[in-house]
Design a protein around this motif. Structure first.
Motif, mmCIF file in Angstrom:
data_model
loop_
_atom_site.group_PDB
_atom_site.id
_atom_site.type_symbol
_atom_site.label_atom_id
_atom_site.label_comp_id
_atom_site.label_asym_id
_atom_site.label_seq_id
_atom_site.Cartn_x
_atom_site.Cartn_y
_atom_site.Cartn_z
ATOM 1 N N THR A 133 0.087 54.754 34.123
ATOM 2 C CA THR A 133 -1.007 53.876 33.327
ATOM 3 C C THR A 133 -0.379 53.982 32.025
ATOM 4 O O THR A 133 0.011 54.997 31.429
ATOM 5 C CB THR A 133 -2.322 54.603 33.226
ATOM 6 O OG1 THR A 133 -2.963 54.721 34.659
ATOM 7 C CG2 THR A 133 -3.198 53.667 32.413
ATOM 8 N N GLU A 134 -0.489 52.771 31.288
ATOM 9 C CA GLU A 134 0.003 52.505 29.964
ATOM 10 C C GLU A 134 -1.305 51.811 29.405
ATOM 11 O O GLU A 134 -1.736 50.711 29.830
ATOM 12 C CB GLU A 134 0.808 51.565 29.811
ATOM 13 C CG GLU A 134 2.367 52.362 30.459
ATOM 14 C CD GLU A 134 3.396 51.167 30.853
ATOM 15 O OE1 GLU A 134 3.322 50.150 30.416
ATOM 16 O OE2 GLU A 134 4.675 51.717 30.963
ATOM 17 N N VAL A 135 -2.050 52.249 28.168
ATOM 18 C CA VAL A 135 -3.285 51.772 27.388
ATOM 19 C C VAL A 135 -2.361 50.731 26.453
ATOM 20 O O VAL A 135 -1.602 51.207 25.652
ATOM 21 C CB VAL A 135 -3.799 53.002 26.751
ATOM 22 C CG1 VAL A 135 -4.790 52.285 26.132
ATOM 23 C CG2 VAL A 135 -4.235 53.824 28.040
ATOM 24 N N ALA A 136 -2.978 49.679 26.421
ATOM 25 C CA ALA A 136 -2.680 48.840 25.175
ATOM 26 C C ALA A 136 -3.482 49.175 24.131
ATOM 27 O O ALA A 136 -4.513 49.519 23.997
ATOM 28 C CB ALA A 136 -3.121 47.315 25.719
ATOM 29 N N LEU A 137 -2.568 49.173 22.816
ATOM 30 C CA LEU A 137 -3.229 49.638 21.395
ATOM 31 C C LEU A 137 -3.823 48.539 20.896
ATOM 32 O O LEU A 137 -4.668 48.349 20.243
ATOM 33 C CB LEU A 137 -2.098 50.464 20.781
ATOM 34 C CG LEU A 137 -1.684 51.364 21.504
ATOM 35 C CD1 LEU A 137 -0.512 52.192 20.663
ATOM 36 C CD2 LEU A 137 -2.842 52.621 21.546
ATOM 37 N N ARG A 138 -3.102 47.320 20.799
ATOM 38 C CA ARG A 138 -3.488 46.149 20.021
ATOM 39 C C ARG A 138 -2.824 44.993 20.645
ATOM 40 O O ARG A 138 -1.441 45.021 21.021
ATOM 41 C CB ARG A 138 -3.093 46.273 18.667
ATOM 42 C CG ARG A 138 -3.515 44.997 17.662
ATOM 43 C CD ARG A 138 -3.037 45.060 16.192
ATOM 44 N NE ARG A 138 -3.455 46.530 15.788
ATOM 45 C CZ ARG A 138 -3.016 46.680 14.642
ATOM 46 N NH1 ARG A 138 -2.115 46.446 14.062
ATOM 47 N NH2 ARG A 138 -3.689 47.908 14.080
ATOM 48 N N GLU A 139 -3.433 43.942 20.694
ATOM 49 C CA GLU A 139 -2.895 42.400 21.355
ATOM 50 C C GLU A 139 -1.839 41.899 20.213
ATOM 51 O O GLU A 139 -2.451 41.710 19.095
ATOM 52 C CB GLU A 139 -3.858 41.545 21.576
ATOM 53 C CG GLU A 139 -3.428 40.383 22.287
ATOM 54 C CD GLU A 139 -4.540 39.433 22.615
ATOM 55 O OE1 GLU A 139 -4.520 39.105 23.859
ATOM 56 O OE2 GLU A 139 -5.204 38.780 21.791
ATOM 57 N N ARG A 140 -0.470 41.554 20.672
ATOM 58 C CA ARG A 140 0.284 41.164 19.495
ATOM 59 C C ARG A 140 0.627 39.553 19.576
ATOM 60 O O ARG A 140 0.746 39.012 18.758
ATOM 61 C CB ARG A 140 1.630 41.875 19.550
ATOM 62 C CG ARG A 140 1.702 43.497 19.422
ATOM 63 C CD ARG A 140 1.405 43.558 17.823
ATOM 64 N NE ARG A 140 1.164 45.017 17.444
ATOM 65 C CZ ARG A 140 0.979 45.609 16.157
ATOM 66 N NH1 ARG A 140 1.159 44.798 15.130
ATOM 67 N NH2 ARG A 140 1.103 46.883 16.068
ATOM 68 N N VAL A 141 0.644 39.407 20.893
ATOM 69 C CA VAL A 141 0.575 37.873 21.177
ATOM 70 C C VAL A 141 -0.555 37.599 22.317
ATOM 71 O O VAL A 141 -0.410 37.963 23.524
ATOM 72 C CB VAL A 141 2.184 37.365 21.781
ATOM 73 C CG1 VAL A 141 2.022 35.999 21.925
ATOM 74 C CG2 VAL A 141 3.178 37.839 20.726
ATOM 75 N N PRO A 142 -1.333 36.860 21.821
ATOM 76 C CA PRO A 142 -2.543 36.530 22.854
ATOM 77 C C PRO A 142 -2.145 35.385 23.774
ATOM 78 O O PRO A 142 -1.077 34.844 23.653
ATOM 79 C CB PRO A 142 -3.550 35.827 21.864
ATOM 80 C CG PRO A 142 -2.884 35.241 20.763
ATOM 81 C CD PRO A 142 -1.682 36.125 20.507
ATOM 82 N N HIS A 143 -2.571 35.749 24.889
ATOM 83 C CA HIS A 143 -2.269 34.750 26.065
ATOM 84 C C HIS A 143 -2.184 33.334 25.591
ATOM 85 O O HIS A 143 -2.959 32.952 24.959
ATOM 86 C CB HIS A 143 -3.457 34.851 27.242
ATOM 87 C CG HIS A 143 -2.945 34.103 28.282
ATOM 88 N ND1 HIS A 143 -1.959 34.233 29.256
ATOM 89 C CD2 HIS A 143 -3.445 32.797 28.711
ATOM 90 C CE1 HIS A 143 -1.947 33.631 30.099
ATOM 91 N NE2 HIS A 143 -2.556 32.381 29.832
ATOM 92 N N ARG A 144 -1.030 32.797 25.866
ATOM 93 C CA ARG A 144 -0.806 31.337 25.263
ATOM 94 C C ARG A 144 -0.105 30.391 26.202
ATOM 95 O O ARG A 144 0.934 31.318 26.829
ATOM 96 C CB ARG A 144 -0.307 31.415 24.007
ATOM 97 C CG ARG A 144 1.164 31.899 23.849
ATOM 98 C CD ARG A 144 1.568 32.552 22.678
ATOM 99 N NE ARG A 144 3.004 32.953 22.798
ATOM 100 C CZ ARG A 144 3.916 32.524 21.950
ATOM 101 N NH1 ARG A 144 3.679 31.916 20.887
ATOM 102 N NH2 ARG A 144 5.115 33.053 22.206
ATOM 103 N N LEU A 145 -0.022 29.295 26.277
ATOM 104 C CA LEU A 145 0.800 28.452 27.040
ATOM 105 C C LEU A 145 1.173 27.123 26.327
ATOM 106 O O LEU A 145 2.436 26.642 26.625
ATOM 107 C CB LEU A 145 -0.030 27.998 28.261
ATOM 108 C CG LEU A 145 -0.075 29.051 29.508
ATOM 109 C CD1 LEU A 145 -0.868 28.590 30.659
ATOM 110 C CD2 LEU A 145 1.308 29.391 29.700
#
Length: 159
Positions: A133-145
């Motif tokens: 398991t790896e826990v995300a600390l902060r979103e750096r690039v939001p989902h985008r297309l």
């Protein structure tokens, strides 16, 4: 599928203004409503557009902890484990992968204790050998297309 400049403009509008009407899209783009509808139908039929629902926030739904759980599976049991993962509501995505592990899941949890409970549930699934398991600390690039859509549109113009 080839995406031309008009398709790119349509996709940009859908991303930037998702709640606008077809009539308004056609007006903004300067095309006939029938032309726009035909383009949208083709984009859906060819799998470029795969959905039109709202984008939801797991954090706003009370699940602010985001983790990526790699799941190693006993050889020959990938399909069964994949089906079992679909029954775990906290798993919001799962992919077959290469490299370290067989499956990569994205898990939303209420807190770290809840995350541990979800991981323990995964470990108990028949066919699961181990998890990492790896826990995300902060979103750096939001989902985008949109940047990808624009790059495809630019490439189409060059050909």
């Amino acid at each position: 599928m080839a995406v031309d400049e008009l398709d790119t403009r349509i996709l940009r509008l859908l991303i930037e203004q998702p709640r606008t009407s077809i009539r308004e899209y056609a007006r903004i783009l300067g095309v006939a409503r029938g032309t726009l509808q035909a383009r949208l139908d083709r984009l859906e039929r060819t799998g470029v557009i795969t959905g039109t629902g709202p984008v939801l926030s797991p954090a706003a739904l009370g699940h602010p902890v985001l983790a990526f759980v790699h799941v190693e599976v006993t050889q020959g049991h990938l399909d069964e484990v994949g089906e079992a993962l679909a029954a775990v509501p906290e798993i919001i995505e799962a992919f077959s992968i290469t490299g370290g592990g067989d499956l990569l899941t994205r898990v939303a949890a209420r807190d770290n204790e809840h995350l541990e409970d979800v991981i323990q549930r995964l470990i108990r699934l028949p066919g699961v050998v181990r998890t990492r398991t790896e826990v995300a600390l902060r979103e750096r690039v939001p989902h985008r297309l949109l940047p990808l859509v624009e790059a495809v549109g630019r490439a189409a113009r060059k050909t």
